[in-house]
Design an enzyme around this catalytic site. Structure first.
Site, PDB file in Angstrom:
ATOM      1  CE  LYS A 198      -4.070  -2.142   0.693  1.00 53.37           C
ATOM      2  NZ  LYS A 198      -3.638  -3.539   0.723  1.00 53.37           N
ATOM      3  CE  LYS A 211      -6.013   1.532  -0.585  1.00 54.62           C
ATOM      4  NZ  LYS A 211      -5.940   1.145  -2.004  1.00 54.62           N
ATOM      5  NE  ARG A 246      -1.939  -6.678  -9.665  1.00 55.33           N
ATOM      6  CZ  ARG A 246      -2.076  -7.573  -8.680  1.00 55.33           C
ATOM      7  NH1 ARG A 246      -1.690  -8.820  -8.865  1.00 55.33           N
ATOM      8  NH2 ARG A 246      -2.573  -7.217  -7.520  1.00 55.33           N
ATOM      9  NE  ARG A 283      -7.286  -6.660 -10.217  1.00 53.80           N
ATOM     10  CZ  ARG A 283      -6.336  -6.353  -9.328  1.00 53.80           C
ATOM     11  NH1 ARG A 283      -5.942  -7.245  -8.448  1.00 53.80           N
ATOM     12  NH2 ARG A 283      -5.800  -5.154  -9.338  1.00 53.80           N
ATOM     13  NE  ARG A 328     -15.012  -5.633  -1.005  1.00 54.03           N
ATOM     14  CZ  ARG A 328     -15.172  -6.649  -0.167  1.00 54.03           C
ATOM     15  NH1 ARG A 328     -14.209  -6.943   0.704  1.00 54.03           N
ATOM     16  NH2 ARG A 328     -16.276  -7.364  -0.184  1.00 54.03           N
ATOM     17  CG  ASP A 358      -3.334  -3.589  -7.945  1.00 55.73           C
ATOM     18  OD1 ASP A 358      -2.999  -4.377  -8.857  1.00 55.73           O
ATOM     19  OD2 ASP A 358      -3.646  -3.967  -6.803  1.00 55.73           O
ATOM     20  CD  GLU A 406      -3.180  -2.442  -2.983  1.00 54.35           C
ATOM     21  OE1 GLU A 406      -2.541  -3.519  -3.118  1.00 54.35           O
ATOM     22  OE2 GLU A 406      -4.263  -2.377  -2.379  1.00 54.35           O
ATOM     23  CG  ASN A 453      -0.192  -5.782  -5.523  1.00 51.90           C
ATOM     24  OD1 ASN A 453      -0.716  -6.145  -4.492  1.00 51.90           O
ATOM     25  ND2 ASN A 453      -0.743  -4.885  -6.341  1.00 51.90           N
TER      26      ASN A 453
END
Length: 319
Positions: A125, A160, A210, A225, A233, A273, A281, A283
């Site tokens: 994050k 979050k 992604r 997504r 979400r 992301d 984000e 990842n």
């Protein structure tokens, strides 16, 4: 090559979508030897090397009983050609300790991907804070009053936890501020735990994309997504629908700027992301979506990754 995957228990893998399994399948097709262990099986003792109680496996091709165990052995991580850290979040204290053991293994000659120091320095994050021009209005705080002030300014916000995954613990508070205090108190544990707050991005309706970056180079397709059934979400674990699509112009721009920077730090595989044209984000622990992208586009992500892994091992062997 002998490859050791440090991962979650093998029996928990959903092989139809698991990216670590896709890596294993591609590696096995090239004749590489597969070993696997869990983080708690990695040990160090003075006078010895970092070792793991690992098992050598072969793939069966069966969707359920997908591997056969050939042997179990206590192996030095430095005896492997590559160690792949693929443990899923949360990035908690135990994950952190595992990265320190992997750093010790590197001192002993192990080649670890992603580099453990880079894993520690890029919490998923918070890593976006280094690139403020690409992110939405963002607040990191444990102050409930600061959260209230951010909502007053932006009116529609996302809250979050910093250690969540798969969309866990994500809340949206709209203009009416309904339940803002309760949500902020719960997530911050009454002001004792730091959270992230961001302005809501309406482009989430088109998907939380992604974007995979392998050895600094973007994969040309993202997995969008898309939230379903009134959800905010898009995460697949939260019921989002995964739709592969070519990278947009802004996706390419972000990935091409960040990719070489992150690769130079030892991050062979990164999952960016992106919502709309905003980075949300970075990842680095166990980026996913290999199989969804490959199944929908024919672009073989696992093949590209193992190509990059082989090249990275060869580079390090020459050093």
């Amino acid at each position: 090559m002998k490859l050791l995957f440090v991962a979650d228990p093998l029996h928990t893998f959903k092989t139809y979508k698991d990216s670590t399994f896709a890596m294993m399948r591609e590696a096995a097709s090239r004749g590489h030897e597969l070993w696997a262990c869990e983080p708690q099986q990695v040990v160090w003792q003075r006078g010895s090397l970092v070792q793991a109680q690992a098992r050598r496996i072969t793939l069966t091709g069966d969707a359920h009983d997908w591997f056969d165990e050939q042997e179990q052995a206590l192996v030095a991580l430095s005896s492997m050609d590559a160690v792949l850290m693929r443990k899923d979040p949360p990035f908690d204290a135990e994950y952190l300790y595992a990265t320190h053991l992997l750093t010790q293994a590197e001192r002993e000659g192990a080649r670890v991907f992603n580099k453990p120091q880079a894993l520690r320095e890029h919490p998923e994050k918070l890593a976006i804070l280094e690139f403020p021009l690409h992110i939405a209005p963002t607040l990191v705080t444990r102050s409930i009053e600061a959260v209230r002030a951010f909502h007053t300014e932006h009116r529609d916000i996302i809250l979050k936890p910093l250690d969540g995954m798969g969309g866990m613990g994500i809340f949206r508070v709209k203009d009416d501020g309904l339940n803002l205090g309760s949500i902020a108190e719960t997530l911050t544990k009454d002001g004792t735990q730091t959270i992230m707050v961001q302005a809501f991005l309406p482009a989430i309706s088109e998907g939380d994309k992604r974007v995979l970056v392998i050895d600094g180079e973007p994969v040309p397709y993202a997995l969008a997504r898309i939230p379903q059934g009134g959800e905010v979400r898009g995460n697949l674990a939260a019921g989002g629908k995964g739709v592969a699509q070519p990278l947009s112009e802004s996706d390419w721009a972000i990935a091409r700027e960040l990719g070489p920077i992150l690769a130079a730090r030892g991050l062979l595989l990164v999952g960016l992301d992106i919502i709309g044209d905003r980075l949300t984000e970075i990842n680095v622990t166990s980026p996913t979506c290999f199989q969804e992208i490959t199944d929908q586009t024919g672009w073989d992500v696992a093949q590209r990754f193992i190509d990059a892994l082989e090249s990275a091992v060869q580079r390090q062997q020459r050093q």
